[in-house]
Design a protein around this motif. Structure first.
Motif, PDB file in Angstrom:
ATOM      1  N   UNK A  13       0.834  -1.198   0.000  1.00 17.49           N
ATOM      2  CA  UNK A  13       0.000   0.000   0.000  1.00 17.49           C
ATOM      3  C   UNK A  13       0.873   1.254   0.000  1.00 17.49           C
ATOM      4  N   UNK A  14       0.294   2.316  -0.482  1.00 18.64           N
ATOM      5  CA  UNK A  14       1.010   3.585  -0.480  1.00 18.64           C
ATOM      6  C   UNK A  14       1.455   3.917   0.943  1.00 18.64           C
ATOM      7  N   UNK A  15       2.696   4.379   1.053  1.00 16.91           N
ATOM      8  CA  UNK A  15       3.252   4.696   2.354  1.00 16.91           C
ATOM      9  C   UNK A  15       4.067   3.577   2.977  1.00 16.91           C
ATOM     10  N   UNK A  16       3.913   2.372   2.463  1.00 16.46           N
ATOM     11  CA  UNK A  16       4.675   1.232   2.973  1.00 16.46           C
ATOM     12  C   UNK A  16       6.133   1.305   2.536  1.00 16.46           C
ATOM     13  N   UNK A  17       6.910   0.373   3.060  1.00 12.11           N
ATOM     14  CA  UNK A  17       8.320   0.255   2.685  1.00 12.11           C
ATOM     15  C   UNK A  17       8.605  -1.141   2.173  1.00 12.11           C
ATOM     16  N   UNK A  18       9.621  -1.235   1.349  1.00 15.68           N
ATOM     17  CA  UNK A  18      10.078  -2.521   0.833  1.00 15.68           C
ATOM     18  C   UNK A  18      11.592  -2.495   0.760  1.00 15.68           C
ATOM     19  N   UNK A  19      12.187  -3.675   0.858  1.00 10.44           N
ATOM     20  CA  UNK A  19      13.605  -3.785   0.579  1.00 10.44           C
ATOM     21  C   UNK A  19      13.796  -4.824  -0.523  1.00 10.44           C
ATOM     22  N   UNK A  20      14.293  -4.362  -1.631  1.00 11.62           N
ATOM     23  CA  UNK A  20      14.605  -5.260  -2.730  1.00 11.62           C
ATOM     24  C   UNK A  20      16.034  -5.763  -2.585  1.00 11.62           C
ATOM     25  N   UNK A  21      16.233  -7.002  -2.950  1.00 12.87           N
ATOM     26  CA  UNK A  21      17.561  -7.603  -2.883  1.00 12.87           C
ATOM     27  C   UNK A  21      17.971  -8.105  -4.255  1.00 12.87           C
ATOM     28  N   UNK A  22      19.247  -8.072  -4.496  1.00 10.04           N
ATOM     29  CA  UNK A  22      19.799  -8.598  -5.746  1.00 10.04           C
ATOM     30  C   UNK A  22      20.988  -9.481  -5.384  1.00 10.04           C
ATOM     31  N   UNK A  23      20.860 -10.752  -5.693  1.00  5.11           N
ATOM     32  CA  UNK A  23      21.930 -11.707  -5.433  1.00  5.11           C
ATOM     33  C   UNK A  23      22.725 -11.917  -6.712  1.00  5.11           C
ATOM     34  N   UNK A  24      23.998 -11.615  -6.653  1.00  6.36           N
ATOM     35  CA  UNK A  24      24.874 -11.767  -7.813  1.00  6.36           C
ATOM     36  C   UNK A  24      25.711 -13.040  -7.659  1.00  6.36           C
ATOM     37  N   UNK A  25      25.827 -13.788  -8.726  1.00  5.27           N
ATOM     38  CA  UNK A  25      26.599 -15.024  -8.662  1.00  5.27           C
ATOM     39  C   UNK A  25      27.293 -15.270 -10.000  1.00  5.27           C
ATOM     40  N   UNK A  26      28.228 -16.157  -9.965  1.00  6.72           N
ATOM     41  CA  UNK A  26      28.926 -16.545 -11.187  1.00  6.72           C
ATOM     42  C   UNK A  26      30.252 -15.848 -11.390  1.00  6.72           C
ATOM     43  N   UNK A  27      30.502 -14.813 -10.645  1.00 10.75           N
ATOM     44  CA  UNK A  27      31.780 -14.117 -10.702  1.00 10.75           C
ATOM     45  C   UNK A  27      31.846 -13.170  -9.519  1.00 10.75           C
ATOM     46  N   UNK A  28      32.989 -12.554  -9.342  1.00  9.35           N
ATOM     47  CA  UNK A  28      33.138 -11.556  -8.287  1.00  9.35           C
ATOM     48  C   UNK A  28      32.719 -10.194  -8.832  1.00  9.35           C
ATOM     49  N   UNK A  29      31.857  -9.532  -8.100  1.00 13.61           N
ATOM     50  CA  UNK A  29      31.347  -8.235  -8.536  1.00 13.61           C
ATOM     51  C   UNK A  29      31.928  -7.083  -7.731  1.00 13.61           C
TER      52      UNK A  29
END
Length: 124
Positions: A13-29
């Motif tokens: 809902x409007x006003x809420x918060x979220x945390x998106x995550x991005x998992x990187x794999x296959x090499x060093x980033x």
């Protein structure tokens, strides 16, 4: 195989918060700039935020400054996007991206790696 896998999206809902995550794999980033883009229905994909390889420098689109915060955990090969005070206009598919060039990443052209995206839907 190099992969960027996003998670954390959903219906909120409007006003809420979220945390998106991005998992990187296959090499060093650790030397890659990492970033987030989003694409709303009927619109072009747009830059949201980016973080340097060191994690020291960050950049944000004007539309999200003050509400979004990008961070990374280099040891875990993870990138996060904290989204606060969500608005209906934040509704979009959010994509994680990685590139050795922060300039190229911020433009979003010829980026080295893209994730498949995670949907964020904000109801009013």
């Amino acid at each position: 195989q190099v992969q960027l896998v996003e998670s954390g999206g959903g219906l909120v809902q409007a006003g809420d918060s979220l945390r998106l995550s991005c998992a990187a794999s296959g090499r060093t980033f650790s030397n890659y700039a990492m970033g987030w883009f989003r694409q709303a229905p009927g619109k072009e994909r747009e830059f949201v935020a980016a973080i340097s390889g060191s994690g020291i420098s960050t950049w944000y689109a004007d539309s999200v400054k003050g509400r979004f915060r990008i961070s990374r955990d280099k040891a875990k090969n993870m990138v996060y996007l904290q989204i606060n005070s969500l608005r209906p206009e934040d509704t979009a598919v959010y994509y994680c991206a990685a590139d050795q060039s922060i300039s190229r990443l911020r433009i979003g052209i010829k980026v080295d790696y893209w994730g498949q995206g995670t949907q964020v839907t904000v109801s009013s």
